[in-house]
Design a protein around this motif. Sequence first.
Motif, PDB file in Angstrom:
ATOM      1  N   THR A 245      16.674  -7.511  -7.675  1.00  0.00           N
ATOM      2  CA  THR A 245      15.784  -8.449  -8.345  1.00  0.00           C
ATOM      3  C   THR A 245      14.345  -8.189  -7.932  1.00  0.00           C
ATOM      4  OG1 THR A 245      15.930 -10.158  -6.638  1.00  0.00           O
ATOM      5  CG2 THR A 245      17.573 -10.228  -8.404  1.00  0.00           C
ATOM      6  N   HIS A 246      13.421  -8.328  -8.878  1.00  0.00           N
ATOM      7  CA  HIS A 246      12.024  -8.048  -8.559  1.00  0.00           C
ATOM      8  C   HIS A 246      11.450  -9.106  -7.617  1.00  0.00           C
ATOM      9  CE1 HIS A 246      11.377 -10.726 -12.027  1.00  0.00           C
ATOM     10  NE2 HIS A 246      10.209 -10.996 -11.473  1.00  0.00           N
ATOM     11  N   GLY A 247      11.960 -10.328  -7.668  1.00  0.00           N
ATOM     12  CA  GLY A 247      11.476 -11.377  -6.771  1.00  0.00           C
ATOM     13  C   GLY A 247      11.750 -11.050  -5.313  1.00  0.00           C
TER      14      GLY A 247
ATOM     15  N   PRO B  21       0.821  -1.222   0.000  1.00  0.00           N
ATOM     16  CA  PRO B  21       0.000   0.000   0.000  1.00  0.00           C
ATOM     17  C   PRO B  21       0.857   1.275   0.000  1.00  0.00           C
ATOM     18  CG  PRO B  21      -0.904  -1.576   1.546  1.00  0.00           C
ATOM     19  CD  PRO B  21       0.431  -2.118   1.096  1.00  0.00           C
ATOM     20  N   TRP B  22       1.954   1.252   0.748  1.00  0.00           N
ATOM     21  CA  TRP B  22       2.845   2.405   0.747  1.00  0.00           C
ATOM     22  C   TRP B  22       3.439   2.614  -0.639  1.00  0.00           C
ATOM     23  CZ3 TRP B  22       8.209   2.317  -0.110  1.00  0.00           C
ATOM     24  CH2 TRP B  22       8.819   3.580  -0.032  1.00  0.00           C
ATOM     25  N   LEU B  23       3.884   1.518  -1.277  1.00  0.00           N
ATOM     26  CA  LEU B  23       4.486   1.644  -2.603  1.00  0.00           C
ATOM     27  C   LEU B  23       3.507   2.239  -3.606  1.00  0.00           C
ATOM     28  CD1 LEU B  23       6.968   1.143  -4.392  1.00  0.00           C
ATOM     29  CD2 LEU B  23       5.987  -1.074  -4.955  1.00  0.00           C
ATOM     30  N   THR B  24       2.244   1.822  -3.547  1.00  0.00           N
ATOM     31  CA  THR B  24       1.269   2.369  -4.497  1.00  0.00           C
ATOM     32  C   THR B  24       0.987   3.845  -4.227  1.00  0.00           C
ATOM     33  OG1 THR B  24      -0.616   1.588  -3.196  1.00  0.00           O
ATOM     34  CG2 THR B  24       0.178   0.141  -4.945  1.00  0.00           C
ATOM     35  N   SER B  25       1.273   4.308  -3.014  1.00  0.00           N
ATOM     36  CA  SER B  25       1.122   5.746  -2.749  1.00  0.00           C
ATOM     37  C   SER B  25       2.306   6.538  -3.290  1.00  0.00           C
ATOM     38  CB  SER B  25       0.957   6.004  -1.247  1.00  0.00           C
ATOM     39  OG  SER B  25       2.181   5.852  -0.558  1.00  0.00           O
ATOM     40  N   VAL B  26       3.412   5.837  -3.535  1.00  0.00           N
ATOM     41  CA  VAL B  26       4.629   6.472  -4.048  1.00  0.00           C
ATOM     42  C   VAL B  26       4.656   6.468  -5.572  1.00  0.00           C
ATOM     43  CG1 VAL B  26       7.152   6.242  -4.146  1.00  0.00           C
ATOM     44  CG2 VAL B  26       5.955   5.937  -1.981  1.00  0.00           C
ATOM     45  N   THR B  27       4.225   5.348  -6.179  1.00  0.00           N
ATOM     46  CA  THR B  27       4.316   5.212  -7.633  1.00  0.00           C
ATOM     47  C   THR B  27       3.283   4.221  -8.155  1.00  0.00           C
ATOM     48  OG1 THR B  27       5.777   4.634  -9.474  1.00  0.00           O
ATOM     49  CG2 THR B  27       6.099   3.415  -7.437  1.00  0.00           C
ATOM     50  N   SER B  28       2.941   4.377  -9.398  1.00  0.00           N
ATOM     51  CA  SER B  28       2.075   3.395 -10.062  1.00  0.00           C
ATOM     52  C   SER B  28       2.910   2.389 -10.861  1.00  0.00           C
ATOM     53  CB  SER B  28       1.073   4.106 -10.980  1.00  0.00           C
ATOM     54  OG  SER B  28       1.759   4.819 -11.984  1.00  0.00           O
ATOM     55  N   ASP B  29       4.229   2.529 -10.811  1.00  0.00           N
ATOM     56  CA  ASP B  29       5.108   1.585 -11.502  1.00  0.00           C
ATOM     57  C   ASP B  29       4.952   0.184 -10.909  1.00  0.00           C
ATOM     58  OD1 ASP B  29       6.096   3.595 -13.083  1.00  0.00           O
ATOM     59  OD2 ASP B  29       8.035   3.732 -12.065  1.00  0.00           O
ATOM     60  N   SER B  30       5.171  -0.819 -11.726  1.00  0.00           N
ATOM     61  CA  SER B  30       5.116  -2.203 -11.264  1.00  0.00           C
ATOM     62  C   SER B  30       6.360  -2.510 -10.422  1.00  0.00           C
ATOM     63  CB  SER B  30       5.058  -3.159 -12.451  1.00  0.00           C
ATOM     64  OG  SER B  30       6.269  -3.096 -13.170  1.00  0.00           O
ATOM     65  N   ILE B  31       6.278  -3.589  -9.664  1.00  0.00           N
ATOM     66  CA  ILE B  31       7.417  -3.989  -8.834  1.00  0.00           C
ATOM     67  C   ILE B  31       8.652  -4.276  -9.694  1.00  0.00           C
ATOM     68  CG2 ILE B  31       8.280  -5.768  -7.250  1.00  0.00           C
ATOM     69  CD1 ILE B  31       5.492  -5.687  -5.925  1.00  0.00           C
ATOM     70  N   PRO B  32       8.538  -4.942 -10.848  1.00  0.00           N
ATOM     71  CA  PRO B  32       9.735  -5.126 -11.672  1.00  0.00           C
ATOM     72  C   PRO B  32      10.371  -3.799 -12.122  1.00  0.00           C
ATOM     73  CG  PRO B  32       8.076  -6.709 -12.321  1.00  0.00           C
ATOM     74  CD  PRO B  32       7.415  -5.755 -11.355  1.00  0.00           C
ATOM     75  N   VAL B  33       9.545  -2.803 -12.408  1.00  0.00           N
ATOM     76  CA  VAL B  33      10.082  -1.498 -12.815  1.00  0.00           C
ATOM     77  C   VAL B  33      10.795  -0.831 -11.634  1.00  0.00           C
ATOM     78  CG1 VAL B  33       9.466   0.824 -13.597  1.00  0.00           C
ATOM     79  CG2 VAL B  33       8.412  -1.172 -14.663  1.00  0.00           C
ATOM     80  N   VAL B  34      10.182  -0.880 -10.465  1.00  0.00           N
ATOM     81  CA  VAL B  34      10.807  -0.302  -9.264  1.00  0.00           C
ATOM     82  C   VAL B  34      12.126  -1.023  -8.987  1.00  0.00           C
ATOM     83  CG1 VAL B  34      10.570   0.105  -6.784  1.00  0.00           C
ATOM     84  CG2 VAL B  34       8.590   0.425  -8.287  1.00  0.00           C
TER      85      VAL B  34
ATOM     86  N   ILE C 226      13.728   3.668  -2.477  1.00  0.00           N
ATOM     87  CA  ILE C 226      12.500   3.746  -3.286  1.00  0.00           C
ATOM     88  C   ILE C 226      11.942   5.160  -3.232  1.00  0.00           C
ATOM     89  CG2 ILE C 226      10.092   3.002  -3.449  1.00  0.00           C
ATOM     90  CD1 ILE C 226      11.067   0.221  -2.419  1.00  0.00           C
ATOM     91  N   ALA C 227      11.798   5.685  -2.028  1.00  0.00           N
ATOM     92  CA  ALA C 227      11.229   7.023  -1.874  1.00  0.00           C
ATOM     93  C   ALA C 227      12.065   8.068  -2.617  1.00  0.00           C
ATOM     94  CB  ALA C 227      11.120   7.377  -0.396  1.00  0.00           C
ATOM     95  N   ARG C 228      13.351   8.016  -2.459  1.00  0.00           N
ATOM     96  CA  ARG C 228      14.226   8.997  -3.122  1.00  0.00           C
ATOM     97  C   ARG C 228      14.189   8.865  -4.637  1.00  0.00           C
ATOM     98  NH1 ARG C 228      19.472   9.093   0.877  1.00  0.00           N
ATOM     99  NH2 ARG C 228      18.478  10.311   2.523  1.00  0.00           N
ATOM    100  N   SER C 229      14.071   7.638  -5.140  1.00  0.00           N
ATOM    101  CA  SER C 229      14.063   7.474  -6.594  1.00  0.00           C
ATOM    102  C   SER C 229      12.786   8.027  -7.223  1.00  0.00           C
ATOM    103  CB  SER C 229      14.280   6.019  -6.982  1.00  0.00           C
ATOM    104  OG  SER C 229      13.160   5.240  -6.662  1.00  0.00           O
ATOM    105  N   TYR C 230      11.762   8.229  -6.404  1.00  0.00           N
ATOM    106  CA  TYR C 230      10.503   8.813  -6.889  1.00  0.00           C
ATOM    107  C   TYR C 230      10.249  10.197  -6.285  1.00  0.00           C
ATOM    108  CZ  TYR C 230       9.499   4.390  -9.090  1.00  0.00           C
ATOM    109  OH  TYR C 230       9.564   3.275  -9.898  1.00  0.00           O
ATOM    110  N   ASP C 231      11.292  10.823  -5.760  1.00  0.00           N
ATOM    111  CA  ASP C 231      11.205  12.166  -5.170  1.00  0.00           C
ATOM    112  C   ASP C 231      10.102  12.266  -4.120  1.00  0.00           C
ATOM    113  OD1 ASP C 231      13.334  13.214  -6.718  1.00  0.00           O
ATOM    114  OD2 ASP C 231      11.957  13.469  -8.406  1.00  0.00           O
ATOM    115  N   GLN C 232      10.045  11.252  -3.251  1.00  0.00           N
ATOM    116  CA  GLN C 232       9.053  11.210  -2.185  1.00  0.00           C
ATOM    117  C   GLN C 232       9.748  11.218  -0.828  1.00  0.00           C
ATOM    118  OE1 GLN C 232       5.580  11.148  -2.700  1.00  0.00           O
ATOM    119  NE2 GLN C 232       6.232  11.591  -4.790  1.00  0.00           N
TER     120      GLN C 232
END
Length: 66
Positions: A29-31, A9-22, A51-57
Amino acid sequence: MTEIYDLRPWLTSVTSDSIPVVAARLGVTHGNLYKQLKGEAPIPPITVVRIARSYDQNPIPGLVAC
């Protein structure tokens, strides 16, 4: 015993990118990232910060969530 939380839920508040993209953005690794975000494995706080820094959050909400 360490509690492990679902951080998707936190990740979806940061980005709509998929886990493999993040994961690709972080160079991991996405796994492993999926298991960490889902709560199947502990997630290092530095991963939340990256993660937060890569999305300016702000990383604080993610750190509080974990």
